[in-house]
Design a protein around this motif. Structure first.
Motif, mmCIF file in Angstrom:
data_model
loop_
_atom_site.group_PDB
_atom_site.id
_atom_site.type_symbol
_atom_site.label_atom_id
_atom_site.label_comp_id
_atom_site.label_asym_id
_atom_site.label_seq_id
_atom_site.Cartn_x
_atom_site.Cartn_y
_atom_site.Cartn_z
ATOM 1 N N VAL A 145 0.822 -1.194 0.000
ATOM 2 C CA VAL A 145 0.000 0.000 0.000
ATOM 3 C C VAL A 145 0.863 1.254 0.000
ATOM 4 O O VAL A 145 1.888 1.324 0.682
ATOM 5 N N SER A 146 0.447 2.234 -0.791
ATOM 6 C CA SER A 146 1.023 3.574 -0.761
ATOM 7 C C SER A 146 -0.080 4.531 -0.344
ATOM 8 O O SER A 146 -1.236 4.369 -0.744
ATOM 9 N N SER A 147 0.283 5.531 0.456
ATOM 10 C CA SER A 147 -0.709 6.487 0.946
ATOM 11 C C SER A 147 -0.253 7.895 0.603
ATOM 12 O O SER A 147 0.827 8.326 1.022
ATOM 13 N N LEU A 148 -1.067 8.610 -0.163
ATOM 14 C CA LEU A 148 -0.732 9.956 -0.614
ATOM 15 C C LEU A 148 -1.465 10.981 0.245
ATOM 16 O O LEU A 148 -2.688 10.924 0.372
ATOM 17 N N GLU A 149 -0.714 11.917 0.830
ATOM 18 C CA GLU A 149 -1.276 12.906 1.737
ATOM 19 C C GLU A 149 -0.433 14.182 1.658
ATOM 20 O O GLU A 149 0.795 14.113 1.574
ATOM 21 N N ILE A 150 -1.092 15.348 1.692
ATOM 22 C CA ILE A 150 -0.381 16.622 1.558
ATOM 23 C C ILE A 150 0.197 17.127 2.873
ATOM 24 O O ILE A 150 1.198 17.851 2.883
ATOM 25 N N ASP A 151 -0.393 16.766 3.999
ATOM 26 C CA ASP A 151 -0.017 17.319 5.298
ATOM 27 C C ASP A 151 1.184 16.555 5.869
ATOM 28 O O ASP A 151 1.067 15.370 6.199
#
Length: 390
Positions: A145-151
């Motif tokens: 799994v990869s998780s994309l998040e800006i914060d």
């Protein structure tokens, strides 16, 4: 009924009844529809407090009350009915998985995962927050799994939680609205649980070229990113919408405590009291009402009114009967709630139209698409899930 047939039928109903759901009684004391449907308006305004509370909290009772007075409500209800997506058994997770996940969020994650087909490709969690959903599906589907998040702070939390749960989770600190973010989509099963507004729509706009294997999208906060107007996702959409109107689709809430509800009621009454005062001084007109600093709502109504008058450049007379205008605000709130009841009859229809726009956009991009519910609306009113397979 196909997804497109349902979408077009909803669009026809919404277009034909725009006066009932576009105008907000908060800004217009008597929206134009009150003259067009006078019997309906009078019936709403004459509801006593206990009946109003009952109808506001019981959708079935409200439907029974509304249908004889507005027959299209029955058609609208049928168009908004979708079956629950078929669930699957998920393997249990260890106690360490639940660390730092609020109970309601945990239940939403479990429901989303259970009603999503097992992924046959690596997972990409879009707008991931702390990455809880990605970790859950990585455990159940046996996929990386990869998780994309800006914060950056949330990214740091996600990394620590993955280590604690002993899950290999790649955390991508990136802006989902930047073109470069979409390179991570290729050959992945994309997950988006309540990615707001343009954040979930961006996936659809690029779906034809991004090379994703599948999408699981539960949309939310449709108004975000649409301040200058809603840009539809499928070729048949012709319902003009702006950010203000789109807020109607998310006005149903089930999570607020009684204390929060009382505070919100007082806040709305104070706003309406000030608007009534301003209109008395400047004349009736629809004027914007910008957000108010929370500290302004901690004192007396008179202080609140003076702060707002200074901000808005409103000259006040030497003597203001603040108790009178506070009472006017309370009365106006009662009227607003009763007239909003009619407007709210269309909010699920508008939300369904928006979710079907997502589904048809993915369909036109070459995906096979299903739409259904993944949990009861008591857990979250944003319970519609779009499943798309290439």
């Amino acid at each position: 009924m196909t997804l497109r047939q349902r979408f077009l039928a909803l669009q026809s109903v919404l277009n034909a009844h725009q006066p009932l759901w576009r105008a907000s009684p908060f800004y217009e004391r008597r929206p134009p529809w009150c003259a067009q449907w006078p019997t309906l308006a009078e019936a709403a305004l004459q509801l006593d407090d206990s009946t109003l509370e009952h109808l506001s909290g019981d959708p079935a009772a409200f439907q029974d009350w509304l249908a004889p007075r507005l027959p299209v409500a029955t058609q609208l209800e049928r168009l908004c009915e979708l079956p629950a997506l078929p669930p699957r058994e998920l393997p249990p997770v260890g106690a360490q998985f639940d660390w730092q996940i609020p109970q309601r969020k945990r239940e939403q994650i479990e429901a989303f995962a259970a009603h999503s087909p097992a992924a046959g490709a690596p997972l990409l969690e879009w707008c991931a927050g702390k990455g809880h959903l990605g970790r859950r599906l990585a455990l159940s589907d046996g996929q990386p799994v990869s998780s994309l998040e800006i914060d950056p702070e949330l990214c740091e939390h996600a990394t620590r939680l993955a280590s604690r749960a002993r899950i290999e989770q790649i955390v991508l600190c990136a802006d989902a609205l930047e073109a470069g973010a979409h390179r991570h989509v290729r050959d992945h099963a994309v997950l988006a649980l309540h990615a707001c507004g343009e954040l979930h729509r961006a996936l659809v706009r690029h779906a034809a070229d991004d090379g994703a294997r599948s999408y699981r999208i539960a949309p939310c906060c449709y108004y975000r990113g649409a301040q200058d107007g809603y840009l539809p996702l499928n070729r048949d959409a012709d319902l003009p919408l702006d950010g203000h109107t789109l807020r109607l689709a998310v006005t149903e809430t089930v999570t607020a405590t009684q204390r929060i509800r009382r505070r919100l009621a007082r806040d709305q009454a104070w706003k309406l009291g000030f608007i009534a005062l301003r209109n008395a001084l400047l004349g009736e007109a629809i004027r914007p009402f910008r957000p108010v600093p929370p500290t302004w709502l901690t004192g007396e109504f008179s202080d609140y009114g003076r702060f707002l008058a200074e901000r808005e450049g409103l000259p006040l007379p030497a003597q203001v009967d603040w108790a009178h205008w506070q009472a006017v605000g309370e009365q106006r709130r009662g009227e607003v709630r009763r007239l909003e009841l009619i407007r709210h009859a269309f909010r699920r229809g508008l939300e369904m139209w928006l979710v079907l726009d997502v589904a048809l956009g993915l369909e036109e991009a070459g995906f096979s698409v299903r739409v259904g519910t993944f949990c009861d609306r008591a857990l979250t009113p944003r319970n519609l899930l779009v499943l798309a397979e290439r």
